[in-house]
Design a protein around this motif. Structure first.
Motif, mmCIF file in Angstrom:
data_model
loop_
_atom_site.group_PDB
_atom_site.id
_atom_site.type_symbol
_atom_site.label_atom_id
_atom_site.label_comp_id
_atom_site.label_asym_id
_atom_site.label_seq_id
_atom_site.Cartn_x
_atom_site.Cartn_y
_atom_site.Cartn_z
ATOM 1 N N GLN A 160 -17.271 30.727 14.596
ATOM 2 C CA GLN A 160 -16.831 30.811 13.203
ATOM 3 C C GLN A 160 -15.635 31.739 13.065
ATOM 4 N N LEU A 161 -15.697 32.890 13.733
ATOM 5 C CA LEU A 161 -14.622 33.869 13.625
ATOM 6 C C LEU A 161 -13.320 33.325 14.195
ATOM 7 N N GLU A 162 -13.395 32.652 15.343
ATOM 8 C CA GLU A 162 -12.181 32.135 15.969
ATOM 9 C C GLU A 162 -11.578 30.972 15.178
ATOM 10 N N SER A 163 -12.394 30.294 14.404
ATOM 11 C CA SER A 163 -11.883 29.186 13.589
ATOM 12 C C SER A 163 -11.418 29.639 12.218
ATOM 13 N N GLY A 164 -11.629 30.941 11.910
ATOM 14 C CA GLY A 164 -11.222 31.458 10.612
ATOM 15 C C GLY A 164 -12.201 31.140 9.502
ATOM 16 N N ALA A 165 -13.422 30.724 9.874
ATOM 17 C CA ALA A 165 -14.421 30.364 8.873
ATOM 18 C C ALA A 165 -15.395 31.498 8.584
ATOM 19 N N GLY A 166 -15.334 32.588 9.355
ATOM 20 C CA GLY A 166 -16.240 33.715 9.145
ATOM 21 C C GLY A 166 -15.475 34.938 8.681
ATOM 22 N N ASN A 167 -16.187 35.844 8.028
ATOM 23 C CA ASN A 167 -15.591 37.078 7.499
ATOM 24 C C ASN A 167 -16.302 38.254 8.165
ATOM 25 N N PRO A 168 -15.735 38.829 9.241
ATOM 26 C CA PRO A 168 -16.463 39.793 10.066
ATOM 27 C C PRO A 168 -16.591 41.171 9.439
ATOM 28 N N SER A 169 -17.664 41.858 9.789
ATOM 29 C CA SER A 169 -17.864 43.245 9.375
ATOM 30 C C SER A 169 -17.184 44.180 10.359
ATOM 31 N N VAL A 170 -17.082 45.456 9.974
ATOM 32 C CA VAL A 170 -16.556 46.484 10.867
ATOM 33 C C VAL A 170 -17.337 46.479 12.180
ATOM 34 N N GLU A 171 -18.670 46.415 12.081
ATOM 35 C CA GLU A 171 -19.510 46.502 13.277
ATOM 36 C C GLU A 171 -19.236 45.345 14.248
ATOM 37 N N THR A 172 -19.088 44.132 13.714
ATOM 38 C CA THR A 172 -18.815 42.979 14.565
ATOM 39 C C THR A 172 -17.475 43.123 15.263
ATOM 40 N N LEU A 173 -16.449 43.580 14.528
ATOM 41 C CA LEU A 173 -15.124 43.733 15.125
ATOM 42 C C LEU A 173 -15.104 44.837 16.183
ATOM 43 N N TRP A 174 -15.829 45.947 15.938
ATOM 44 C CA TRP A 174 -15.902 47.005 16.951
ATOM 45 C C TRP A 174 -16.557 46.457 18.221
ATOM 46 N N ARG B 156 -9.133 35.076 19.452
ATOM 47 C CA ARG B 156 -8.916 33.977 20.400
ATOM 48 C C ARG B 156 -7.900 34.366 21.471
ATOM 49 N N ARG B 157 -6.798 35.022 21.061
ATOM 50 C CA ARG B 157 -5.756 35.444 22.007
ATOM 51 C C ARG B 157 -6.310 36.425 23.036
ATOM 52 N N GLU B 158 -7.050 37.444 22.569
ATOM 53 C CA GLU B 158 -7.570 38.459 23.478
ATOM 54 C C GLU B 158 -8.665 37.899 24.386
ATOM 55 N N ARG B 159 -9.457 36.977 23.871
ATOM 56 C CA ARG B 159 -10.496 36.360 24.713
ATOM 57 C C ARG B 159 -9.852 35.549 25.830
ATOM 58 N N GLU B 160 -8.828 34.774 25.487
ATOM 59 C CA GLU B 160 -8.156 33.962 26.495
ATOM 60 C C GLU B 160 -7.412 34.850 27.494
ATOM 61 N N ARG B 161 -6.806 35.947 27.003
ATOM 62 C CA ARG B 161 -6.116 36.884 27.894
ATOM 63 C C ARG B 161 -7.088 37.489 28.908
ATOM 64 N N SER B 162 -8.327 37.733 28.457
ATOM 65 C CA SER B 162 -9.344 38.329 29.325
ATOM 66 C C SER B 162 -10.011 37.313 30.241
ATOM 67 N N GLY B 163 -9.742 36.036 30.012
ATOM 68 C CA GLY B 163 -10.341 34.990 30.834
ATOM 69 C C GLY B 163 -11.822 34.791 30.584
ATOM 70 N N LEU B 164 -12.281 35.138 29.376
ATOM 71 C CA LEU B 164 -13.696 35.015 29.058
ATOM 72 C C LEU B 164 -13.968 33.723 28.296
ATOM 73 N N SER B 165 -15.109 33.112 28.594
ATOM 74 C CA SER B 165 -15.546 31.984 27.790
ATOM 75 C C SER B 165 -16.089 32.501 26.468
ATOM 76 N N MET B 166 -16.223 31.620 25.502
ATOM 77 C CA MET B 166 -16.775 32.018 24.214
ATOM 78 C C MET B 166 -18.205 32.531 24.379
ATOM 79 N N ALA B 167 -18.968 31.862 25.243
ATOM 80 C CA ALA B 167 -20.358 32.266 25.462
ATOM 81 C C ALA B 167 -20.439 33.653 26.097
ATOM 82 N N GLU B 168 -19.542 33.930 27.056
ATOM 83 C CA GLU B 168 -19.586 35.226 27.740
ATOM 84 C C GLU B 168 -19.152 36.358 26.808
ATOM 85 N N LEU B 169 -18.114 36.130 26.003
ATOM 86 C CA LEU B 169 -17.690 37.170 25.064
ATOM 87 C C LEU B 169 -18.788 37.449 24.043
#
Length: 210
Positions: free
Chosen positions: A67-81, A41-54
């Motif tokens: 889900q990820l920004e709300s802490g409800a999802g558990n991301p994989s390595v691939e998603t985080l990369w 969430r911090r990096e998305r807001e710093r970049s000025g991107l909407s959730m849809a654009e990111l």
């Protein structure tokens, strides 16, 4: 790039989950997921991107990012990369907790992310401090599916040192077989692979960012 996540309260597995080791001071899986949520969430807001654009740039569903920004999802390595590339930040900036003055990470400790494609777990040992451009990871891998990586940010170079076992590492078109004590460096901004050839293969990867 897959957008697979698993529930934050579910068990950690190699099919795409985030957790931490069992040692003191490493934090629980829930704490790490909260850290990742706040970082995205911090990096998305710093970049000025909407959730849809990111989500579009990372090639994942907007619902997955929510889900990820709300802490409800558990991301994989691939998603985080994918998110790191889309945000133009190192992977470690999304998963590394604030660092104390003295930081000791014992074997089995530290924030761990798992691949959804292979039996592959990455532990962030050290992220880039200000004005430095390097991240260090401890890799634990088992024979089986190859861990194929998409290109990282332009100018990235990876350095790999094998501590135990054997692995095929390097550019997708010309990987090199390495054994204990062997080292290789290669462009990380081109497709590359890591495939364990022996049980309990251990390696350290240093990533340089320009």
């Amino acid at each position: 790039m897959s957008d697979q996540t698993t529930p934050a309260t579910g068990p950690r597995g190699s099919s795409g989950a985030t957790g931490s080791g069992n040692g003191d001071g490493s934090g629980s899986g829930t704490e790490l997921i909260g850290q990742i949520a706040a970082s995205i969430r911090r990096e998305r807001e710093r970049s000025g991107l909407s959730m849809a654009e990111l989500a579009r740039r990372a090639g994942i569903a907007k619902s997955t990012l929510s889900q990820l920004e709300s802490g409800a999802g558990n991301p994989s390595v691939e998603t985080l990369w994918a998110l790191g590339v889309a945000l133009n930040v190192p992977f470690s900036r999304l998963v590394d907790p604030p660092r104390p003055a003295v930081k000791v990470i014992r074997a089995g400790e530290g924030p761990v992310t798992h691949s959804e494609r292979a039996d592959y777990a990455a532990t962030v040992l050290s992220s880039c401090p200000p004005n430095a451009r390097r991240d260090i990871y401890r890799i634990e891998a088992q024979p089986g599916e190859t861990r194929a990586s998409d290109p990282h940010m332009p100018g990235t170079v990876e350095h790999v040192l094998i501590g135990a076992g054997r692995a095929l590492v390097g550019p997708t078109e010309a990987p090199v077989e390495l054994g204990p004590g062997d080292y290789v460096s290669y462009p990380g901004d081109a497709p590359h692979v890591f495939r364990a050839l022996a049980p309990d293969t251990l390696a350290v990867i240093v990533m340089e960012h320009i």
